[in-house]
Design a protein around this motif. Sequence first.
Motif, PDB file in Angstrom:
ATOM      1  N   LEU A  27      97.621 -11.535  33.562  1.00 20.09           N
ATOM      2  CA  LEU A  27      98.077 -12.920  33.701  1.00 20.09           C
ATOM      3  C   LEU A  27      98.637 -13.211  35.094  1.00 20.09           C
ATOM      4  O   LEU A  27      98.273 -14.214  35.721  1.00 20.09           O
ATOM      5  CB  LEU A  27      99.147 -13.225  32.644  1.00 20.09           C
ATOM      6  CG  LEU A  27      98.678 -13.347  31.204  1.00 20.09           C
ATOM      7  CD1 LEU A  27      99.853 -13.622  30.278  1.00 20.09           C
ATOM      8  CD2 LEU A  27      97.642 -14.459  31.063  1.00 20.09           C
ATOM      9  N   ALA A  28      99.521 -12.348  35.582  1.00 17.38           N
ATOM     10  CA  ALA A  28     100.125 -12.587  36.891  1.00 17.38           C
ATOM     11  C   ALA A  28      99.091 -12.569  38.019  1.00 17.38           C
ATOM     12  O   ALA A  28      99.086 -13.480  38.862  1.00 17.38           O
ATOM     13  CB  ALA A  28     101.239 -11.574  37.151  1.00 17.38           C
ATOM     14  N   PRO A  29      98.198 -11.581  38.090  1.00 22.31           N
ATOM     15  CA  PRO A  29      97.184 -11.627  39.155  1.00 22.31           C
ATOM     16  C   PRO A  29      96.304 -12.869  39.105  1.00 22.31           C
ATOM     17  O   PRO A  29      95.997 -13.462  40.144  1.00 22.31           O
ATOM     18  CB  PRO A  29      96.361 -10.349  38.907  1.00 22.31           C
ATOM     19  CG  PRO A  29      97.315  -9.421  38.251  1.00 22.31           C
ATOM     20  CD  PRO A  29      98.160 -10.286  37.364  1.00 22.31           C
ATOM     21  N   VAL A  30      95.889 -13.274  37.911  1.00 25.31           N
ATOM     22  CA  VAL A  30      95.027 -14.453  37.802  1.00 25.31           C
ATOM     23  C   VAL A  30      95.768 -15.708  38.245  1.00 25.31           C
ATOM     24  O   VAL A  30      95.281 -16.488  39.068  1.00 25.31           O
ATOM     25  CB  VAL A  30      94.511 -14.615  36.366  1.00 25.31           C
ATOM     26  CG1 VAL A  30      93.839 -15.974  36.182  1.00 25.31           C
ATOM     27  CG2 VAL A  30      93.520 -13.498  36.023  1.00 25.31           C
ATOM     28  N   ALA A  31      96.974 -15.920  37.699  1.00 26.90           N
ATOM     29  CA  ALA A  31      97.728 -17.139  38.020  1.00 26.90           C
ATOM     30  C   ALA A  31      98.117 -17.187  39.490  1.00 26.90           C
ATOM     31  O   ALA A  31      97.952 -18.218  40.159  1.00 26.90           O
ATOM     32  CB  ALA A  31      98.973 -17.220  37.137  1.00 26.90           C
ATOM     33  N   GLU A  32      98.621 -16.076  40.011  1.00 23.62           N
ATOM     34  CA  GLU A  32      99.086 -16.069  41.402  1.00 23.62           C
ATOM     35  C   GLU A  32      97.930 -16.196  42.395  1.00 23.62           C
ATOM     36  O   GLU A  32      98.070 -16.846  43.434  1.00 23.62           O
ATOM     37  CB  GLU A  32      99.890 -14.795  41.658  1.00 23.62           C
ATOM     38  CG  GLU A  32     101.220 -14.783  40.903  1.00 23.62           C
ATOM     39  CD  GLU A  32     101.950 -13.454  40.998  1.00 23.62           C
ATOM     40  OE1 GLU A  32     101.425 -12.540  41.671  1.00 23.62           O
ATOM     41  OE2 GLU A  32     103.040 -13.328  40.408  1.00 23.62           O
ATOM     42  N   GLU A  33      96.787 -15.595  42.067  1.00 21.03           N
ATOM     43  CA  GLU A  33      95.644 -15.732  42.969  1.00 21.03           C
ATOM     44  C   GLU A  33      95.027 -17.127  42.892  1.00 21.03           C
ATOM     45  O   GLU A  33      94.565 -17.659  43.903  1.00 21.03           O
ATOM     46  CB  GLU A  33      94.599 -14.654  42.661  1.00 21.03           C
ATOM     47  CG  GLU A  33      95.053 -13.246  43.005  1.00 21.03           C
ATOM     48  CD  GLU A  33      95.603 -13.138  44.413  1.00 21.03           C
ATOM     49  OE1 GLU A  33      94.930 -13.575  45.366  1.00 21.03           O
ATOM     50  OE2 GLU A  33      96.736 -12.625  44.564  1.00 21.03           O
ATOM     51  N   LEU A  34      94.995 -17.728  41.716  1.00 25.12           N
ATOM     52  CA  LEU A  34      94.521 -19.107  41.621  1.00 25.12           C
ATOM     53  C   LEU A  34      95.356 -20.025  42.516  1.00 25.12           C
ATOM     54  O   LEU A  34      94.822 -20.928  43.172  1.00 25.12           O
ATOM     55  CB  LEU A  34      94.584 -19.594  40.177  1.00 25.12           C
ATOM     56  CG  LEU A  34      93.464 -19.156  39.241  1.00 25.12           C
ATOM     57  CD1 LEU A  34      93.786 -19.554  37.805  1.00 25.12           C
ATOM     58  CD2 LEU A  34      92.128 -19.766  39.661  1.00 25.12           C
ATOM     59  N   LEU A  35      96.665 -19.778  42.541  1.00 26.28           N
ATOM     60  CA  LEU A  35      97.541 -20.610  43.371  1.00 26.28           C
ATOM     61  C   LEU A  35      97.397 -20.273  44.854  1.00 26.28           C
ATOM     62  O   LEU A  35      97.051 -21.136  45.671  1.00 26.28           O
ATOM     63  CB  LEU A  35      98.991 -20.416  42.936  1.00 26.28           C
ATOM     64  CG  LEU A  35     100.041 -21.109  43.817  1.00 26.28           C
ATOM     65  CD1 LEU A  35      99.888 -22.624  43.757  1.00 26.28           C
ATOM     66  CD2 LEU A  35     101.454 -20.697  43.415  1.00 26.28           C
ATOM     67  N   MET A  36      97.654 -18.991  45.208  1.00 25.55           N
ATOM     68  CA  MET A  36      97.803 -18.639  46.616  1.00 25.55           C
ATOM     69  C   MET A  36      96.472 -18.544  47.349  1.00 25.55           C
ATOM     70  O   MET A  36      96.277 -19.147  48.398  1.00 25.55           O
ATOM     71  CB  MET A  36      98.559 -17.310  46.751  1.00 25.55           C
ATOM     72  CG  MET A  36      99.961 -17.329  46.160  1.00 25.55           C
ATOM     73  SD  MET A  36     101.015 -18.697  46.722  1.00 25.55           S
ATOM     74  CE  MET A  36     100.809 -18.624  48.481  1.00 25.55           C
ATOM     75  N   ARG A  37      95.550 -17.729  46.835  1.00 31.00           N
ATOM     76  CA  ARG A  37      94.270 -17.565  47.508  1.00 31.00           C
ATOM     77  C   ARG A  37      93.213 -18.522  46.983  1.00 31.00           C
ATOM     78  O   ARG A  37      92.078 -18.528  47.460  1.00 31.00           O
ATOM     79  CB  ARG A  37      93.788 -16.119  47.378  1.00 31.00           C
ATOM     80  CG  ARG A  37      94.045 -15.232  48.572  1.00 31.00           C
ATOM     81  CD  ARG A  37      95.503 -14.994  48.877  1.00 31.00           C
ATOM     82  NE  ARG A  37      96.206 -14.332  47.793  1.00 31.00           N
ATOM     83  CZ  ARG A  37      97.459 -13.902  47.878  1.00 31.00           C
ATOM     84  NH1 ARG A  37      98.153 -14.080  48.988  1.00 31.00           N
ATOM     85  NH2 ARG A  37      98.048 -13.326  46.849  1.00 31.00           N
ATOM     86  N   GLY A  38      93.593 -19.350  46.001  1.00 30.11           N
ATOM     87  CA  GLY A  38      92.686 -20.367  45.501  1.00 30.11           C
ATOM     88  C   GLY A  38      93.013 -21.723  46.089  1.00 30.11           C
ATOM     89  O   GLY A  38      92.533 -22.088  47.161  1.00 30.11           O
ATOM     90  N   LEU A  39      93.877 -22.475  45.431  1.00 26.01           N
ATOM     91  CA  LEU A  39      94.171 -23.852  45.831  1.00 26.01           C
ATOM     92  C   LEU A  39      94.851 -23.928  47.197  1.00 26.01           C
ATOM     93  O   LEU A  39      94.420 -24.673  48.078  1.00 26.01           O
ATOM     94  CB  LEU A  39      95.047 -24.511  44.769  1.00 26.01           C
ATOM     95  CG  LEU A  39      95.436 -25.964  45.037  1.00 26.01           C
ATOM     96  CD1 LEU A  39      94.205 -26.855  45.037  1.00 26.01           C
ATOM     97  CD2 LEU A  39      96.445 -26.447  43.999  1.00 26.01           C
ATOM     98  N   VAL A  40      95.939 -23.179  47.386  1.00 26.66           N
ATOM     99  CA  VAL A  40      96.705 -23.274  48.632  1.00 26.66           C
ATOM    100  C   VAL A  40      95.872 -22.781  49.815  1.00 26.66           C
ATOM    101  O   VAL A  40      95.888 -23.382  50.900  1.00 26.66           O
ATOM    102  CB  VAL A  40      98.019 -22.474  48.507  1.00 26.66           C
ATOM    103  CG1 VAL A  40      98.757 -22.434  49.846  1.00 26.66           C
ATOM    104  CG2 VAL A  40      98.913 -23.091  47.437  1.00 26.66           C
ATOM    105  N   PHE A  41      95.123 -21.710  49.632  1.00 24.29           N
ATOM    106  CA  PHE A  41      94.282 -21.180  50.710  1.00 24.29           C
ATOM    107  C   PHE A  41      93.216 -22.195  51.113  1.00 24.29           C
ATOM    108  O   PHE A  41      92.971 -22.422  52.307  1.00 24.29           O
ATOM    109  CB  PHE A  41      93.616 -19.880  50.252  1.00 24.29           C
ATOM    110  CG  PHE A  41      93.128 -19.014  51.367  1.00 24.29           C
ATOM    111  CD1 PHE A  41      93.890 -17.959  51.833  1.00 24.29           C
ATOM    112  CD2 PHE A  41      91.890 -19.239  51.954  1.00 24.29           C
ATOM    113  CE1 PHE A  41      93.452 -17.147  52.864  1.00 24.29           C
ATOM    114  CE2 PHE A  41      91.435 -18.443  52.985  1.00 24.29           C
ATOM    115  CZ  PHE A  41      92.214 -17.388  53.447  1.00 24.29           C
TER     116      PHE A  41
END
Length: 246
Positions: A156-170
Amino acid sequence: MRAGLAVVDMAFRTALLLGFASILALVIVRVGADWLDGLDPFSAAGRSPLRPRQFAARSLVLDVIRQALLALLVLAAARILTGPDVRRTLALTAPDGSGLRSRPLAWLLVAWPVAHIAWVTGTGEAFGVPVARNATLSPTLHEAGTVLWLVNVVLLAPVAEELLMRGLVFARGLRGAGPGLTVATTALLFSAAHVSEFGLARPVSLLPLALVLGWLRWRTARLWPCIVLHAWSNLCMVAWMLSPVG
């Protein structure tokens, strides 16, 4: 000027989504747990200090719900900002011809846990909060709670944090800041989001991972490799900490 505005935009979106997910999760857990315990969540009457098992259960559920809400909020924000092409916005699909060959990725997965564990243990010693092996999980957690904790850390944490940081924000950062500054900014934001009661030890220990994840996102133009490396890194770190000293 444009790069500076892009950095501010990245920081704002990160703080907004993380903050909203955290507050909403806190409300859900407070109201839901009180309701299950037969208490009025809006009254102090009949309250007593939480028992260790209650506190551990609420803390775990709070983190699980926060990560789930964060993932949903990122997907919703991407849909609002970019319309139906959410997968491309979040780099869940990549342009033709982009990517990194499978052999370098495989070598990265093999070598990274060793480097990560060495850095985390080294920074722990430097900050006076050593990371010990043969650690044990909280005895207040049932078996189901232990499984839920592991799923949260590794999935859960890797998916959620990557969606945010390296997904939308990136993706937003690339528009105005360029790849180098976007990698650095998302790495700093990711590390800052992990400030804990141990001060700067945890953020500093995660900075190399965040930089590698940012580089991987830029180099592959895909989010999946970042999720895999993040999850694999967490799993190896947990396995190392729980393994007996031999």
